[in-house]
Motif scaffolding. Structure first.
Motif, short mmCIF file in Angstrom:
data_model
loop_
_atom_site.label_atom_id
_atom_site.label_comp_id
_atom_site.label_asym_id
_atom_site.label_seq_id
_atom_site.Cartn_x
_atom_site.Cartn_y
_atom_site.Cartn_z
N HIS A 169 -8.47 4.95 -19.99
CA HIS A 169 -8.20 3.51 -19.93
C HIS A 169 -8.19 2.98 -21.35
O HIS A 169 -9.11 3.26 -22.12
CB HIS A 169 -9.28 2.81 -19.10
N GLN A 170 -7.14 2.27 -21.71
CA GLN A 170 -7.05 1.70 -23.06
C GLN A 170 -6.79 0.21 -22.94
O GLN A 170 -5.93 -0.23 -22.17
CB GLN A 170 -5.92 2.39 -23.85
N ALA A 173 -1.49 -4.50 -28.30
CA ALA A 173 -0.83 -5.65 -28.92
C ALA A 173 0.14 -6.37 -27.99
O ALA A 173 0.22 -7.60 -28.00
CB ALA A 173 -0.10 -5.21 -30.19
N ASP A 174 0.90 -5.62 -27.21
CA ASP A 174 1.94 -6.25 -26.40
C ASP A 174 2.40 -5.28 -25.31
O ASP A 174 1.90 -4.16 -25.20
CB ASP A 174 3.12 -6.68 -27.27
N GLU A 175 3.36 -5.73 -24.54
CA GLU A 175 3.84 -4.92 -23.43
C GLU A 175 4.50 -3.62 -23.90
O GLU A 175 4.32 -2.56 -23.29
CB GLU A 175 4.84 -5.73 -22.59
N ALA A 176 5.21 -3.66 -25.00
CA ALA A 176 5.86 -2.45 -25.52
C ALA A 176 4.82 -1.41 -25.93
O ALA A 176 4.98 -0.21 -25.65
CB ALA A 176 6.77 -2.79 -26.69
N GLU A 177 3.75 -1.86 -26.57
CA GLU A 177 2.69 -0.93 -26.95
C GLU A 177 2.03 -0.36 -25.70
O GLU A 177 1.68 0.82 -25.65
CB GLU A 177 1.66 -1.65 -27.82
N ARG A 178 1.88 -1.18 -24.69
CA ARG A 178 1.31 -0.73 -23.42
C ARG A 178 2.16 0.39 -22.82
O ARG A 178 1.64 1.40 -22.37
CB ARG A 178 1.20 -1.90 -22.44
N VAL A 179 3.46 0.22 -22.81
CA VAL A 179 4.36 1.25 -22.27
C VAL A 179 4.25 2.54 -23.07
O VAL A 179 4.15 3.63 -22.49
CB VAL A 179 5.81 0.73 -22.23
N ARG A 180 4.24 2.44 -24.40
CA ARG A 180 4.10 3.64 -25.24
C ARG A 180 2.78 4.36 -24.96
O ARG A 180 2.73 5.59 -24.87
CB ARG A 180 4.19 3.28 -26.73
N ARG A 186 0.95 4.17 -22.23
CA ARG A 186 0.96 4.77 -20.89
C ARG A 186 1.60 6.15 -20.95
O ARG A 186 1.07 7.12 -20.42
CB ARG A 186 1.72 3.88 -19.90
N ASP A 187 2.72 6.27 -21.63
CA ASP A 187 3.38 7.57 -21.79
C ASP A 187 2.49 8.55 -22.55
O ASP A 187 2.40 9.72 -22.20
CB ASP A 187 4.72 7.41 -22.50
N HIS A 188 1.82 8.05 -23.59
CA HIS A 188 0.93 8.89 -24.38
C HIS A 188 -0.19 9.47 -23.51
O HIS A 188 -0.43 10.68 -23.50
CB HIS A 188 0.33 8.08 -25.54
N TRP A 189 -0.88 8.62 -22.74
CA TRP A 189 -2.02 9.08 -21.95
C TRP A 189 -1.57 9.94 -20.77
O TRP A 189 -2.29 10.85 -20.36
CB TRP A 189 -2.91 7.91 -21.52
N ARG A 190 -0.39 9.71 -20.25
CA ARG A 190 0.14 10.61 -19.21
C ARG A 190 0.34 12.00 -19.79
O ARG A 190 0.03 13.00 -19.14
CB ARG A 190 1.45 10.07 -18.66
N ALA A 191 0.90 12.08 -21.00
CA ALA A 191 1.10 13.39 -21.65
C ALA A 191 -0.23 14.05 -21.95
O ALA A 191 -0.39 15.27 -21.77
CB ALA A 191 1.93 13.22 -22.93
N VAL A 192 -1.21 13.27 -22.40
CA VAL A 192 -2.55 13.81 -22.67
C VAL A 192 -3.15 14.37 -21.39
O VAL A 192 -3.69 15.48 -21.38
CB VAL A 192 -3.46 12.72 -23.28
N LEU A 193 -3.07 13.61 -20.32
CA LEU A 193 -3.62 14.07 -19.03
C LEU A 193 -2.97 15.40 -18.62
O LEU A 193 -3.66 16.32 -18.18
CB LEU A 193 -3.42 13.00 -17.96
N ALA A 194 -1.67 15.51 -18.78
CA ALA A 194 -0.97 16.75 -18.43
C ALA A 194 -1.47 17.92 -19.28
O ALA A 194 -1.67 19.03 -18.76
CB ALA A 194 0.53 16.58 -18.59
N ARG A 195 -1.71 17.69 -20.57
CA ARG A 195 -2.23 18.75 -21.44
C ARG A 195 -3.63 19.18 -21.02
O ARG A 195 -3.95 20.37 -21.03
CB ARG A 195 -2.24 18.30 -22.91
N ILE A 196 -4.46 18.23 -20.65
CA ILE A 196 -5.82 18.55 -20.21
C ILE A 196 -5.78 19.35 -18.91
O ILE A 196 -6.48 20.36 -18.77
CB ILE A 196 -6.67 17.26 -20.03
N VAL A 197 -4.96 18.93 -17.97
CA VAL A 197 -4.84 19.65 -16.70
C VAL A 197 -4.35 21.07 -16.95
O VAL A 197 -4.89 22.03 -16.40
CB VAL A 197 -3.89 18.90 -15.73
N ASP A 198 -3.34 21.23 -17.81
CA ASP A 198 -2.84 22.57 -18.13
C ASP A 198 -3.95 23.44 -18.73
O ASP A 198 -4.09 24.61 -18.36
CB ASP A 198 -1.67 22.50 -19.10
N ALA A 199 -4.71 22.88 -19.65
CA ALA A 199 -5.78 23.65 -20.30
C ALA A 199 -6.84 24.05 -19.27
O ALA A 199 -7.32 25.19 -19.29
CB ALA A 199 -6.41 22.83 -21.41
N LEU A 200 -7.21 23.16 -18.38
CA LEU A 200 -8.19 23.49 -17.35
C LEU A 200 -7.67 24.59 -16.43
O LEU A 200 -8.39 25.53 -16.11
CB LEU A 200 -8.54 22.25 -16.52
#
Length: 135
Positions: A103-104, A108-115, A117-131
């Motif tokens: 959770h972040q 600053a704004d909606e565009a940063e929020r969208v970026r 969201r994509d960042h944390w989705r990719a992070v979550l996928a990397r963590i799941v792959d590592a596990l």
């Protein structure tokens, strides 16, 4: 507007359920390998005020650290003019399953929020792959 709160400004949350117990997920998150995957560092202090800086220039400090439960850090990438707050939280779903949440807030704004969201989705996928690779 979705993602805009009165108290914390723009925020994003990303979560997923993994087929691994809380202890195993936590151990990966705080290990040098896991820290590289989600934070870009190999070491993170556990006391309030402990600072970190990643290779890409992201800086921040620990706000709270509760083993096997959650941690809160400030997060400010190079080029940003403001800090945000990231919380990583775990909760058991029984039968060796864990919900992992990123959770972040204070974006600053909606565009940063969208970026982010994509960042944390990719992070979550990397963590799941590592596990999944580990077991």
């Amino acid at each position: 507007m979705v993602g805009l709160t009165q108290g914390a400004g723009w925020e994003i949350g990303v979560s997923g359920t993994v087929r691994h117990p809380v202890e195993q997920v936590w151990e990966l998150l705080v290990s040098p390998r896991g820290l590289r995957l989600w934070l870009g560092v190999t070491e993170l202090g556990t006391s309030r005020g402990d600072r970190y800086e990643s290779a890409d220039g992201t800086v921040g400090e620990v706000r709270s650290f509760r083993p096997h439960d959650r941690m809160r850090i400030t997060w400010r990438p190079a080029g940003w003019d403001h800090d945000s707050t990231v919380q990583v939280a775990l909760s058991s779903r029984g039968e060796g399953r864990t919900v992992l949440r990123f959770h972040q807030e204070r974006l600053a704004d909606e565009a940063e929020r969208v970026r982010q969201r994509d960042h944390w989705r990719a992070v979550l996928a990397r963590i799941v792959d590592a596990l999944d690779q580990d077991h």
